[in-house]
Write an enzyme that holds these catalytic residues in place. Structure first.
Site, mmCIF file in Angstrom:
data_model
loop_
_atom_site.group_PDB
_atom_site.id
_atom_site.type_symbol
_atom_site.label_atom_id
_atom_site.label_comp_id
_atom_site.label_asym_id
_atom_site.label_seq_id
_atom_site.Cartn_x
_atom_site.Cartn_y
_atom_site.Cartn_z
ATOM 1 N N CYS A 60 0.844 -1.203 0.000
ATOM 2 C CA CYS A 60 0.000 0.000 0.000
ATOM 3 C C CYS A 60 0.876 1.248 0.000
ATOM 4 C CB CYS A 60 -0.930 0.005 1.212
ATOM 5 S SG CYS A 60 -2.058 1.429 1.236
ATOM 6 N N CYS A 105 -0.566 4.108 2.063
ATOM 7 C CA CYS A 105 -0.405 3.917 3.509
ATOM 8 C C CYS A 105 1.036 4.188 3.950
ATOM 9 C CB CYS A 105 -0.756 2.486 3.909
ATOM 10 S SG CYS A 105 -2.301 1.864 3.240
ATOM 11 N N ASP A 106 1.998 3.696 3.169
ATOM 12 C CA ASP A 106 3.384 3.633 3.647
ATOM 13 C C ASP A 106 4.380 4.501 2.896
ATOM 14 O OD1 ASP A 106 2.515 1.675 5.466
ATOM 15 O OD2 ASP A 106 2.848 0.076 4.028
#
Length: 324
Positions: A142, A145-146
């Site tokens: 992701c 997300c990261d």
């Protein structure tokens, strides 16, 4: 407890948000959080994430497992019964709905007036050597997300995939990485023309055609190299990157309801007009099990709230019918 008004299957942000709303609404929800269901611990995809920096209320970020623990504690505080077992069979053909737990499929069914399915979707992985060692230490599924995590800042990064998701993730990562390589197994992208053009015209992106990842390597703590292979020549080489992002799709956990409710071509639950409503009254779907677009903890939590409010209304109507 053989019969429940509302049962929640799944224990990620969607399931727990639904549980919190239902418990505060005094409907005594029962959550079956799953025992390594779909190969993931109770709590879902968040438990495979280290630092979560985009969930509101945590300005310094929060560990993924810690966040799911907080969800769980809040659900329990308001009266949710949490059962650490996996629902292995669900029958939506009659009312009340029937379901069975893993290992007890031959016994009498448990029943529920209303079911919220919040079983999520798991990211497809390559399962290459070194993947487990460097998961969340250079490898992620992701980018949104990261991607902003410090270990990726101003570093060369790689994305695996050739579809729209891969194109989007690569574009997103150009904000943080010094360069982004896109590993495409074939000699062309599957992405839509507009997404492909954006990707190919970005000066920070280099597409490696006919290329697959072979092995993730690092210093024992963080990823710093990727062995790649050309699928045409068979030659292997090193690609020095500090991040590897998988954009090869997700697998929705919908086996429980296959053949009973509408699924799309990829196996995601079809919901009505963007709500948690499915084609079966009293059966709602929340979170990534029905969302192949956003797949964020906060959007899952939002759909869990919607499912709970709809479930409350459904139970009220059911009780009104019984009393009349």
């Amino acid at each position: 407890m053989s019969h429940s008004k509302v049962v929640i299957i799944g224990s990620g942000p969607a399931g727990h948000t639904a549980a919190i709303y239902l418990a505060r609404g005094e409907l005594s929800p029962v959550m079956y959080e799953g025992m390594l269901a779909n190969g993931i611990a109770a709590g879902g995809q968040l438990t495979t994430t280290t630092d979560v920096e985009n969930f509101p209320g945590f300005p310094d970020g929060v560990n993924g497992t810690e966040l799911t623990d907080k969800f769980r504690a809040q659900s329990e505080r308001f009266g949710t019964t949490i059962v650490s077992e996996t629902v292995s069979k669900l029958d939506l053909s009659s009312r009340p709905f029937k379901f069975w737990l893993e290992g007890a499929e031959d016994g009498a069914p448990l029943t529920a007036d209303c079911v919220i399915l919040a079983t999520g979707a798991s990211a497809r992985r390559l399962h290459i050597p070194g993947e487990e060692k460097y998961w969340q230490a250079g490898i992620s599924a992701c980018a949104v997300c990261d991607g902003a995590v410090p270990i990726y800042r101003n570093k060369p990064l790689a994305v695996v995939g050739g579809g729209d998701s891969a194109a989007e993730e690569a574009q997103f990562l150009t904000k943080y990485g010094s360069k982004v390589y896109v590993l495409v197994r074939r000699d062309k992208l599957r992405a839509s023309p507009i997404m492909a053009n954006r990707l190919l015209s970005n000066p920070k992106v280099e597409v490696l055609w006919n290329t697959v990842a072979e092995e993730a390597q690092g210093d024992g703590k963080l990823l710093n190299n990727l062995r790649v292979k050309n699928t045409v020549t068979g030659d292997s080489s090193d690609l020095q990157v500090n991040g590897l992002f998988y954009a090869i799709g997700h697998i929705p956990a919908t086996d429980l309801v296959k053949g009973q409710v509408e699924l799309d071509a990829e196996g995601y639950l079809q919901t009505i007009n963007g709500t948690p409503h499915t084609s079966i009254p009293g059966f709602f779907a929340a979170g990534d099990v029905q969302d192949k677009v956003y797949r964020q903890a906060i959007t899952s939590a939002g759909s869990g709230c919607q499912a709970a409010l709809l479930a409350m209304h459904y139970i009220e109507e059911l009780e009104d019918q019984k009393s009349n």
